[in-house]
Design a protein around this motif. Sequence first.
Motif, short mmCIF file in Angstrom:
data_model
loop_
_atom_site.label_atom_id
_atom_site.label_comp_id
_atom_site.label_asym_id
_atom_site.label_seq_id
_atom_site.Cartn_x
_atom_site.Cartn_y
_atom_site.Cartn_z
N HIS A 1 156.08 47.88 -77.68
CA HIS A 1 154.66 48.09 -78.01
C HIS A 1 154.48 49.08 -79.17
O HIS A 1 153.40 49.14 -79.75
CB HIS A 1 153.90 48.61 -76.78
N HIS B 1 160.10 47.09 -72.86
CA HIS B 1 158.76 46.54 -73.01
C HIS B 1 157.83 47.56 -73.68
O HIS B 1 157.15 47.25 -74.67
CB HIS B 1 158.22 46.16 -71.63
N ALA C 1 155.99 42.08 -76.35
CA ALA C 1 156.67 43.10 -75.55
C ALA C 1 157.51 42.44 -74.45
O ALA C 1 158.64 42.85 -74.18
CB ALA C 1 155.65 44.07 -74.96
N GLU D 1 151.34 41.68 -75.49
CA GLU D 1 152.13 41.51 -74.27
C GLU D 1 153.17 40.40 -74.41
O GLU D 1 154.24 40.47 -73.83
CB GLU D 1 151.21 41.26 -73.07
N TYR E 1 151.47 37.70 -70.07
CA TYR E 1 152.83 38.20 -70.27
C TYR E 1 153.85 37.05 -70.31
O TYR E 1 154.48 36.79 -71.32
CB TYR E 1 153.21 39.19 -69.16
ZN LIG Z 1 152.75 45.65 -72.15
#
Ligand SMILES: [Zn+2]
Length: 365
Positions: A37, A33, A59, A56, A117
């Motif tokens: 980024h 993750h 990721a 997000e 997310y």
């Molecule tokens: Zn993140």
Amino acid sequence: FATANDEFVWGGMENQTLTTLCYGCWNESLMVHEFAHQWFGDMISPGTWADLWLNEGFATWSEALWLEPYNYTNYKNRVLNYAGTYLSQNPGWAIYNESWIENPPSNNVMFNYAITYAKSACVLHQLRYLLGDEVYFEAIKSYAEDTANFKFKTAVTDDFATKIGEVAGEDLHWYFDAWVKQPNHPVYFNEFYFTEEQPGSWQAHFLTNQVQSNAPFFPMDLTVMVAFYDGTDTLVRVRNMENNEHFVFEFDREPGMLYFDPNQDIVLKQATTLLSVPQFNTFTGERLLAFPNPAKEQVSFFSEVGFDPDAKFICYDATGNQVLQLTHLSGNKLMINLDGWKPGIYEAVLMGKNTKTTCRFIVVK
Ligand SMILES: [Zn+2]
């Protein structure tokens, strides 16, 4: 990467190629993750806080993609996990909120796991389904390598949507406007039925219906699987751009069952798909079909042969009281607004010169 002490309140944080992790938080998914980024976050930063999902979402989706070389099922199960998290913890706001541009909300809202997310990752998975693997991966590569507009710069949602659409060769704002900017998700209550048009020729009728009251309509490509009595089956895909669409598929073998979204491509949804029972006029073979049934705000009646302008259309409630009468009918679809109708069972009667076709329907409130 660096591991912080227990005063570090985040799980992990990517800071321009130096990833910081919370104490004891080393694990593969978190590292994937944070590494992701470096592309989606560092290399392309969100233009405003409303575009945070581009960080997000990518990721989080990358955590699933990391699992795919082992097995596609591992990828898909991770995506389904995200969908499950979203569906069970959905706080009810959209991924993209224009007000966040000027007034970003608290971290608890902006970094809400279910929305920013999990749901964002699912939106990217559904985009992958919509475009197909080849175009999807080409599109996100082209986005990441676009030095004129995005690479080492910032991105906002509308420009991202434009870019993906340019690579895909079609305008895709309809997808992002609905799935990113509208809150919640579609609740499908579809129906289907089969007819034999002539010996050796069948039709499968698929009636789409979204019933959620907490969001407008969500357009999407829908896949259905039709299974035949001879043991074979086939996938059919249609673009559903408005509610209550009636799709007809022709086959030269007898269909026995229809399954909606058999591969669970649309992970952000709830769905029920029922066999509807068209009502026959035994004299003429004419069918009158109410849809949706049960109906809430409106109900449509379909007549396959078209409504006779001289016929009368009458609705009775369960006690036999006439609640509606229409004349001068036309076309093959009749839509009735159910404002003010009491919940219950009704009977629709299409009265022709020498014919009478009836159909029961249920009104729920
Ligand atoms: Zn993140």
